[in-house]
Design a protein around this motif. Structure first.
Motif, short mmCIF file in Angstrom:
data_model
loop_
_atom_site.label_atom_id
_atom_site.label_comp_id
_atom_site.label_asym_id
_atom_site.label_seq_id
_atom_site.Cartn_x
_atom_site.Cartn_y
_atom_site.Cartn_z
N LYS A 214 0.83 -1.21 0.00
CA LYS A 214 0.00 0.00 0.00
C LYS A 214 0.86 1.26 0.00
CE LYS A 214 -4.29 1.31 -0.08
NZ LYS A 214 -5.16 0.92 -1.20
N TYR A 218 1.02 4.22 -2.86
CA TYR A 218 0.86 5.66 -2.59
C TYR A 218 2.04 6.46 -3.15
CZ TYR A 218 -3.33 5.42 0.29
OH TYR A 218 -4.63 5.25 0.72
N GLN A 305 -7.00 15.76 -1.78
CA GLN A 305 -7.71 14.48 -1.83
C GLN A 305 -6.74 13.32 -1.64
OE1 GLN A 305 -11.04 13.97 -1.94
NE2 GLN A 305 -10.53 11.80 -1.65
N PHE A 306 -5.59 13.41 -2.27
CA PHE A 306 -4.55 12.39 -2.13
C PHE A 306 -4.05 12.35 -0.68
CE2 PHE A 306 0.13 11.40 -2.63
CZ PHE A 306 -0.04 10.04 -2.82
N LYS A 308 -5.68 13.00 2.03
CA LYS A 308 -6.67 12.33 2.89
C LYS A 308 -6.45 10.82 2.88
CE LYS A 308 -10.65 11.77 5.13
NZ LYS A 308 -10.84 10.31 5.02
N SER A 309 -6.20 10.25 1.71
CA SER A 309 -5.98 8.80 1.61
C SER A 309 -4.71 8.40 2.35
CB SER A 309 -5.88 8.39 0.13
OG SER A 309 -7.06 8.71 -0.56
N CYS A 310 -3.67 9.21 2.23
CA CYS A 310 -2.40 8.91 2.89
C CYS A 310 -2.54 8.96 4.41
CB CYS A 310 -1.32 9.89 2.43
SG CYS A 310 -0.88 9.73 0.68
N ASP A 312 -5.26 8.51 6.14
CA ASP A 312 -6.06 7.37 6.57
C ASP A 312 -5.18 6.14 6.79
OD1 ASP A 312 -8.39 8.81 6.51
OD2 ASP A 312 -9.03 8.10 4.53
#
Length: 335
Positions: A214, A218, A305-306, A308-310, A312
């Motif tokens: 993962k 990223y 937006q990217f 936020k995923s990182c 998380d």
């Protein structure tokens, strides 16, 4: 002049010293690995100087926090770095990296100084600004001596003073006859293009060596975003017949042995994201051409937006230390 007597740190002072402790513990790990893999003697001196600065700032941050009875963060330790790992980046990359990080340091410490009152914190930040300036100048001199310094484009400017007297200067989305770029806009476009080029190389290396699938994904996604942003900035310059200077010799080796923990890699990615958002906000505010400022807003939304995923993923793995926060008075009132 009266000396301060047992004055507590304010929230902003705790924030900057706490963040400095974390960031410098991270920098120490990175510099230790770079130093173990450098060949050029001049570059080695720059890295040694950068490591020395990080260690001093780390120790000063720790001392200020202890003096104020603040909890000391975990930060990053020898468990997060493997200096013996094979070389991943070139000596030229190290110079570009230090140049960029010293610029970030100057910006962060400068803003923090303007919000600080405590003498210990002001002295610490003033010294940090001074050493960051010295580090930038040393690095710039070596880059220039090796012909590696990326200069913004040279341009021809008017020989008289003029004032903006038409709204058309701002342009618009449907304006096909955009005015030429001004030097302020060029400055930000070139700087952001260079920073993204460096980010592409950094994340390409991380994508090879991260242990978690993962995290590798990223890093690859971040690299592609940086590549896209470089293309956006390059197009804006070339549309005005301006060259788009790029760092070169940002070679990444074929090593797949990780020098850093996944926690450190993701923290580094979060720093890149935060720096980009800050740079784009400044650039958008300084750019008077509507299409350019709008591009910065669009690119910022993509990075956010990217991010936020990182975050998380980092929360899921408990890789983010919680900054000091105030008590929850509403919950306490219910007890």
């Amino acid at each position: 002049m009266h000396e301060e007597q047992n004055v507590r740190l304010t929230s902003s002072e705790i924030a900057v010293v706490w963040s400095s402790y974390l960031n410098n513990s991270f920098s120490i790990c990175v510099m230790q690995y770079f130093l173990a893999n450098v060949n050029d003697s001049e570059v080695k001196l720059i890295l040694e100087f950068a490591l020395n600065i990080a260690q001093k700032n780390f120790n000063m941050s720790k001392e200020i926090l202890k003096k104020d009875n603040q909890t000391i963060p975990v930060g990053f330790t020898n468990q997060d770095v493997c200096p013996d790992a094979p070389r991943l980046y070139s000596d030229a990359f190290y110079l570009y990296y230090i140049k960029n990080m010293s610029k970030v340091g100057l910006s962060v410490y400068g803003v923090a100084l303007a919000t600080s009152a405590h003498s210990d914190v002001r002295n610490f930040l003033s010294q940090a600004i001074q050493t960051s300036t010295e580090l930038y100048n040393k690095t710039a001199s070596v880059l220039l001596s090796k012909g590696l310094f990326v200069r913004p484009p040279y341009v021809t400017t008017p020989d008289s003073v003029d004032f903006i007297d038409k709204k058309s200067y701002l342009g618009g989305f449907l304006n096909l006859n955009k005015r030429p770029l001004n030097v302020i806009e060029i400055t930000h476009i070139e700087a952001n293009s260079e920073a993204n080029s460096l980010g592409m190389a950094l994340l390409a290396g991380f994508a090879q060596v991260a242990k978690s699938k993962k995290v590798r994904e990223y890093c690859t996604e971040g690299k592609e975003i940086a590549k896209k942003h470089v293309q956006v900035f390059t197009t804006i310059l070339t549309d005005d017949d301006l060259p788009s200077p790029m760092p070169w010799d940002l070679e990444v080796s074929d090593s797949t042995v990780t020098p850093f923990s996944d926690k450190l890699i993701m923290f580094h990615l979060s720093l890149i994201i935060a720096s980009s958002i800050s740079n784009y906000a400044t650039a958008a505010a300084a750019s008077l051409r509507t299409d350019i400022s709008s591009s910065y807003v669009r690119l910022t939304a993509e990075i956010a937006q990217f991010s936020k995923s990182c975050i998380d993923l980092m929360i899921k793995n408990e890789w983010i230390e919680q900054p000091p926060q105030i008590p929850n008075h509403k919950n306490l009132a219910k007890e």
